[in-house]
Write a protein that holds these residues in place. Structure first.
Motif, PDB file in Angstrom:
ATOM      1  N   LEU A   1     121.426  29.519 135.502  1.00 48.78           N
ATOM      2  CA  LEU A   1     120.173  29.484 136.259  1.00 48.78           C
ATOM      3  C   LEU A   1     119.023  29.237 135.291  1.00 48.78           C
ATOM      4  CD1 LEU A   1     118.108  30.193 138.572  1.00 48.78           C
ATOM      5  CD2 LEU A   1     118.430  32.580 137.924  1.00 48.78           C
ATOM      6  N   VAL A   2     118.203  28.252 135.620  1.00 47.01           N
ATOM      7  CA  VAL A   2     116.967  28.024 134.882  1.00 47.01           C
ATOM      8  C   VAL A   2     115.835  28.091 135.895  1.00 47.01           C
ATOM      9  CG1 VAL A   2     115.609  26.419 133.498  1.00 47.01           C
ATOM     10  CG2 VAL A   2     118.069  26.545 133.170  1.00 47.01           C
ATOM     11  N   TYR A   3     114.836  28.917 135.613  1.00 50.23           N
ATOM     12  CA  TYR A   3     113.670  28.930 136.497  1.00 50.23           C
ATOM     13  C   TYR A   3     112.401  28.894 135.664  1.00 50.23           C
ATOM     14  CZ  TYR A   3     113.545  34.036 135.793  1.00 50.23           C
ATOM     15  OH  TYR A   3     113.501  35.298 135.261  1.00 50.23           O
ATOM     16  N   ILE A   4     111.357  28.308 136.261  1.00 57.29           N
ATOM     17  CA  ILE A   4     110.068  28.155 135.596  1.00 57.29           C
ATOM     18  C   ILE A   4     109.029  28.924 136.399  1.00 57.29           C
ATOM     19  CG2 ILE A   4     108.350  26.543 134.735  1.00 57.29           C
ATOM     20  CD1 ILE A   4     110.526  24.349 134.954  1.00 57.29           C
ATOM     21  N   LEU A   5     108.362  29.845 135.736  1.00 55.85           N
ATOM     22  CA  LEU A   5     107.276  30.603 136.360  1.00 55.85           C
ATOM     23  C   LEU A   5     105.938  29.994 135.960  1.00 55.85           C
ATOM     24  CD1 LEU A   5     108.438  34.246 135.584  1.00 55.85           C
ATOM     25  CD2 LEU A   5     108.767  32.992 137.695  1.00 55.85           C
ATOM     26  N   LYS A   6     104.925  30.247 136.766  1.00 51.86           N
ATOM     27  CA  LYS A   6     103.573  29.826 136.395  1.00 51.86           C
ATOM     28  C   LYS A   6     103.214  30.495 135.076  1.00 51.86           C
ATOM     29  CE  LYS A   6     102.154  29.238 141.160  1.00 51.86           C
ATOM     30  NZ  LYS A   6     101.337  29.756 142.256  1.00 51.86           N
ATOM     31  N   SER A   7     102.546  29.781 134.196  1.00 53.40           N
ATOM     32  CA  SER A   7     102.269  30.302 132.851  1.00 53.40           C
ATOM     33  C   SER A   7     101.279  31.468 132.846  1.00 53.40           C
ATOM     34  CB  SER A   7     101.755  29.185 131.949  1.00 53.40           C
ATOM     35  OG  SER A   7     100.547  28.663 132.453  1.00 53.40           O
ATOM     36  N   ASN A   8     100.492  31.619 133.909  1.00 59.60           N
ATOM     37  CA  ASN A   8      99.493  32.696 133.940  1.00 59.60           C
ATOM     38  C   ASN A   8     100.022  34.001 134.550  1.00 59.60           C
ATOM     39  OD1 ASN A   8      99.662  31.864 136.567  1.00 59.60           O
ATOM     40  ND2 ASN A   8      97.482  31.512 136.854  1.00 59.60           N
ATOM     41  N   VAL A   9     101.326  34.090 134.803  1.00 57.22           N
ATOM     42  CA  VAL A   9     101.915  35.315 135.351  1.00 57.22           C
ATOM     43  C   VAL A   9     101.931  36.380 134.256  1.00 57.22           C
ATOM     44  CG1 VAL A   9     104.024  36.335 136.302  1.00 57.22           C
ATOM     45  CG2 VAL A   9     103.345  34.052 136.997  1.00 57.22           C
ATOM     46  N   GLU A  10     101.497  37.595 134.607  1.00 59.61           N
ATOM     47  CA  GLU A  10     101.437  38.693 133.637  1.00 59.61           C
ATOM     48  C   GLU A  10     102.841  39.135 133.240  1.00 59.61           C
ATOM     49  OE1 GLU A  10      99.145  41.813 135.377  1.00 59.61           O
ATOM     50  OE2 GLU A  10      97.389  40.548 135.662  1.00 59.61           O
ATOM     51  N   ASP A  11     102.947  39.737 132.052  1.00 63.43           N
ATOM     52  CA  ASP A  11     104.241  40.190 131.524  1.00 63.43           C
ATOM     53  C   ASP A  11     104.923  41.179 132.466  1.00 63.43           C
ATOM     54  OD1 ASP A  11     103.945  38.639 129.290  1.00 63.43           O
ATOM     55  OD2 ASP A  11     103.169  40.269 128.030  1.00 63.43           O
ATOM     56  N   GLU A  12     104.144  42.077 133.051  1.00 62.64           N
ATOM     57  CA  GLU A  12     104.707  43.085 133.946  1.00 62.64           C
ATOM     58  C   GLU A  12     105.332  42.429 135.180  1.00 62.64           C
ATOM     59  OE1 GLU A  12     102.963  46.653 136.696  1.00 62.64           O
ATOM     60  OE2 GLU A  12     102.174  46.502 134.647  1.00 62.64           O
ATOM     61  N   LYS A  13     104.641  41.488 135.765  1.00 61.87           N
ATOM     62  CA  LYS A  13     105.150  40.780 136.945  1.00 61.87           C
ATOM     63  C   LYS A  13     106.374  39.943 136.578  1.00 61.87           C
ATOM     64  CE  LYS A  13     105.033  39.343 141.191  1.00 61.87           C
ATOM     65  NZ  LYS A  13     105.479  40.199 142.280  1.00 61.87           N
TER      66      LYS A  13
END
Length: 94
Positions: free
Chosen positions: A6-18
């Motif tokens: 599985l490879v997924y890409i998150l938005k770069s501005n997502v906080e570390d906790e989230k």
């Protein structure tokens, strides 16, 4: 049990906790009927092309073993997560 990647890409501005909460959520889905072999966080990278006016994303690679129902449930959850830009689940043939 089949092997998957599985490879997924998150938005770069997502906080570390989230980001950690999302990884734990996806890990829980996998571990309900499978086992995780490896989690590799690649970090922020430039996207090959712009997606919804976004040029950067936080990449994560997860290798796991699971039954055939796990990728379907994982795909459903990845599609509804607002923070996920793109994802791909691949069955690894042996």
């Amino acid at each position: 049990m089949n092997k998957y990647e599985l490879v997924y890409i998150l938005k770069s501005n997502v906080e570390d906790e989230k980001r950690t909460q999302l990884l734990d959520k996806f890990r829980g889905i996998i571990e309900a009927d499978g086992a995780i072999e490896n989690v590799d966080e690649w970090g922020n990278r430039k996207l090959a092309y712009e997606i919804n006016k976004v040029n950067e994303g936080y990449y994560t690679l997860v290798n796991f073993n699971a039954g055939a129902d796990v990728p379907k449930e994982l795909d459903r959850n990845l599609k509804i997560a607002d923070e996920v830009i793109r994802h791909m689940i691949i069955k690894i043939e042996e």
